[in-house]
Design an enzyme around this catalytic site. Structure first.
Site, PDB file in Angstrom:
ATOM      1  CG  HIS A  74      15.273  57.769 -43.389  1.00  0.00           C
ATOM      2  ND1 HIS A  74      15.628  58.773 -42.640  1.00  0.00           N
ATOM      3  CD2 HIS A  74      16.594  57.212 -43.634  1.00  0.00           C
ATOM      4  CE1 HIS A  74      17.110  58.875 -42.503  1.00  0.00           C
ATOM      5  NE2 HIS A  74      17.553  58.059 -43.172  1.00  0.00           N
ATOM      6  CD  GLU A  77      12.132  59.392 -41.833  1.00  0.00           C
ATOM      7  OE1 GLU A  77      12.341  60.271 -42.566  1.00  0.00           O
ATOM      8  OE2 GLU A  77      12.757  58.731 -41.066  1.00  0.00           O
ATOM      9  CG  HIS A  95      14.377  62.911 -43.437  1.00  0.00           C
ATOM     10  ND1 HIS A  95      15.023  61.815 -43.214  1.00  0.00           N
ATOM     11  CD2 HIS A  95      15.182  63.804 -44.322  1.00  0.00           C
ATOM     12  CE1 HIS A  95      16.061  61.922 -44.192  1.00  0.00           C
ATOM     13  NE2 HIS A  95      15.971  62.977 -44.701  1.00  0.00           N
ATOM     14  CD  GLU A 120      13.787  64.771 -38.935  1.00  0.00           C
ATOM     15  OE1 GLU A 120      12.846  63.925 -39.029  1.00  0.00           O
ATOM     16  OE2 GLU A 120      15.164  64.376 -38.959  1.00  0.00           O
TER      17      GLU A 120
HETATM   18  O1  0X9 Z   1      18.901  60.926 -38.895  1.00  0.00           O
HETATM   19  C1  0X9 Z   1      18.460  61.650 -40.113  1.00  0.00           C
HETATM   20  O2  0X9 Z   1      18.891  61.100 -41.108  1.00  0.00           O
HETATM   21  C2  0X9 Z   1      17.439  62.561 -39.962  1.00  0.00           C
HETATM   22  N1  0X9 Z   1      16.409  62.260 -39.039  1.00  0.00           N
HETATM   23  S1  0X9 Z   1      15.405  60.742 -39.284  1.00  0.00           S
HETATM   24  O3  0X9 Z   1      14.709  60.665 -37.921  1.00  0.00           O
HETATM   25  N2  0X9 Z   1      14.369  61.428 -40.205  1.00  0.00           N
HETATM   26  O4  0X9 Z   1      16.252  59.731 -39.436  1.00  0.00           O
HETATM   27  C3  0X9 Z   1      18.000  63.844 -39.473  1.00  0.00           C
HETATM   28  C4  0X9 Z   1      19.174  64.245 -40.074  1.00  0.00           C
HETATM   29  C5  0X9 Z   1      19.800  65.509 -39.865  1.00  0.00           C
HETATM   30  N3  0X9 Z   1      21.133  65.530 -39.650  1.00  0.00           N
HETATM   31  C6  0X9 Z   1      21.694  65.488 -38.540  1.00  0.00           C
HETATM   32  N4  0X9 Z   1      21.407  65.550 -37.509  1.00  0.00           N
HETATM   33  N5  0X9 Z   1      22.975  65.637 -38.569  1.00  0.00           N
HETATM   34 ZN    ZN Z   2      14.455  60.447 -42.049  1.00  0.00          ZN
END
Ligand code: 0X9
Ligand code: ZN
Ligand code: CA
Length: 452
Positions: free
Chosen positions: A174, A177, A301, A375
């Site tokens: 991302h 980040e 992330h 994260e």
């Molecule tokens: O949404 C995402 O891709 C990740 N969080 S972020 O805020 N960095 O964008 C987390 C992905 C983890 N996977 C799931 N929650 N399914």
């Molecule tokens: Zn992310």
């Protein structure tokens, strides 16, 4: 109830404007070719329907105004929908980009101590050059805008593919980040710089093949530095004229399982793309995993301070839930020991939110390897959200180092050395526990279905 939500929204917008203040409008510049305008709307209008109907990026909130980035061609339609806005582009665009670009020598610039694509390339090249016996730079693919996606391989005999487990550390899926690029890069640098002076590092590097892929989304990162700090996706020009595919929704395992947390709509921040691996950036990661035996992975992330594991696409424990739980708990314990910061652990779908097509579900679902999403700090928006300071880089790296070393160690210790791609992995030791777990093989039908 509605009032509470409105107040929450206002508070969030105020916070957003506060955290963005440090990045000031004067630093933002846009390529003329994309004909973007900045418009301001009064937040007392109901902006939710507006944002559903047009591809808009919220830029910042200031007083009664909320600023959005929008392509010029949508302006008339927005007006026709009954929204009143003012064009504020001149407040944001600074002509004469010269002093906005990161310095050529790699120091400072717009992004401070964080790495731009160019700065990262020169760092990776100099690491590979300084440690020819331990490191080798690979390019498993290129981005849409033709930037290289780099994988720094760290091992003894890095030019050979040895019968050793591979551990991958990924960052920068991302764009906004930035800290997620720094952590894997610094882990790689640490391993190289400490090989001669630290017996544990030497042992791990000798018995594993460590893959550092700090920047999966180079086009997005550049856009976040030079144009719009809060950009998330890659820079795909979509059918509807909007930009970007969310690379962490573009992996093939259960891609598009449902529309919860991933979207078929191109302008969405979580657009999953037109098909699994439709993007060259995720294709590069698939390529890396196809050509090298990788036994464990962490995808960094930000933000929230979480250690997440599959499944993410639906809220059920995988067959390896217990192993994931114990590895995540051990890593969180190691992290907390460094600076005292607590990272919560849990199944991605339950601890954060449901999404499909993310990296960890694919790496685990398809290769059956332990794959985590970490994260990084801060813990919430109040603490800065995506905007870490330069002085955060070192402590966040340092607290994540022991957990990374630990995962390498566990991968080495449980590596069966079969020389096959998959091999019996970390799971073996928990075989007996598995029997008590609920039957869960949603991936069985998918295994081997994907083209290799
Ligand atoms: O949404 C995402 O891709 C990740 N969080 S972020 O805020 N960095 O964008 C987390 C992905 C983890 N996977 C799931 N929650 N399914
Ligand atoms: Zn992310
Ligand atoms: Ca080796």
């Amino acid at each position: 109830m509605k009032k509470v939500r409105t107040i929450q929204t206002i508070i969030i917008l105020i916070l957003l404007s506060a955290v963005l203040a440090g990045f000031g409008p004067a630093r933002i510049t846009y390529p003329e070719t994309e004909s973007l305008e900045v418009i301001a709307l009064d937040w007392r209008q109901d902006l939710r329907t507006l944002r559903l109907n047009f591809p808009l990026d919220p830029l910042l909130a200031d007083g009664l105004k909320v600023y959005f980035l929008v392509e010029r061609k949508y302006l008339a339609a927005i007006g026709e929908s009954g929204y009143s806005y003012t064009i504020e582009t001149s407040r944001f665009i600074q002509t004469g980009e010269k002093n906005l670009r990161p310095k050529a020598d790699g120091a400072g610039g717009l992004n401070g101590a964080y790495h731009s694509y160019r700065e990262l390339v020169s760092e990776l090249k100099s690491l590979a050059a300084a440690y020819p016996g331990l490191a080798r730079l690979f390019i498993p693919g290129k981005s849409l805008e033709n930037r290289n996606i780099y994988a720094l391989k760290i091992s003894d005999n890095p030019g050979l593919s040895e019968n050793e487990p591979g551990i991958a550390f990924l960052g920068g899926h991302h764009a906004r980040e930035w800290i997620s690029v720094e952590v894997p890069l610094l882990i790689g640098r640490y391993l190289l710089e400490n090989y001669n002076r630290d017996a544990r590092v030497r042992e791990l590097v000798n018995s594993a093949e460590i893959w550092i892929v700090p920047l999966v989304n180079p086009d997005g990162l550049e856009y976040s530095i030079l144009n719009y700090r809060l950009w998330r996706k890659n820079r795909r020009l979509n059918q509807d004229g909007s930009y970007g595919v969310d690379l962490n929704r573009n992996y093939s395992y259960q891609w598009g399982y449902d529309d919860i947390g991933s979207s078929p709509e191109p302008f969405s921040a979580v657009f999953r793309g037109t098909g699994p691996f439709s993007e060259p950036e995720t294709e590069a990661i698939r390529n890396l995993f196809q050509s090298h035996r990788i036994s464990a992975a962490i995808s960094y992330h930000s933000f929230s301070q979480l250690i997440l594991y599959p499944w993410g696409y639906f809220d059920q424990p995988s067959e390896d839930e217990l192993l994931f739980q114990s590895l995540a708990a051990d890593m969180a314990g190691l992290i907390a020991q460094v600076n005292g910061r607590v990272y919560q652990t849990g199944r991605a779908a339950a601890s954060l939110y449901l999404t499909n097509g993310d990296f960890a579900d694919w790496a685990f679902g398809f290769y059956r390897i332990p794959a985590f999403t970490i994260e990084l700090p801060p813990v919430d928006l109040l603490q800065g959200g995506f905007l870490n300071s330069e002085s955060d880089i070192e402590p966040i790296f340092l607290e994540n180092l022991p957990a990374a070393l630990y995962l390498i160690e566990r991968a080495v210790a449980s590596y069966a050395g079969t020389g096959t791609r998959l091999g019996p992995l970390l799971r073996k030791e928990l075989e007996k526990n598995r029997k008590s777990m609920i039957k869960d093989r949603p991936g069985a039908a998918f295994m081997g279905k994907e083209s290799r």
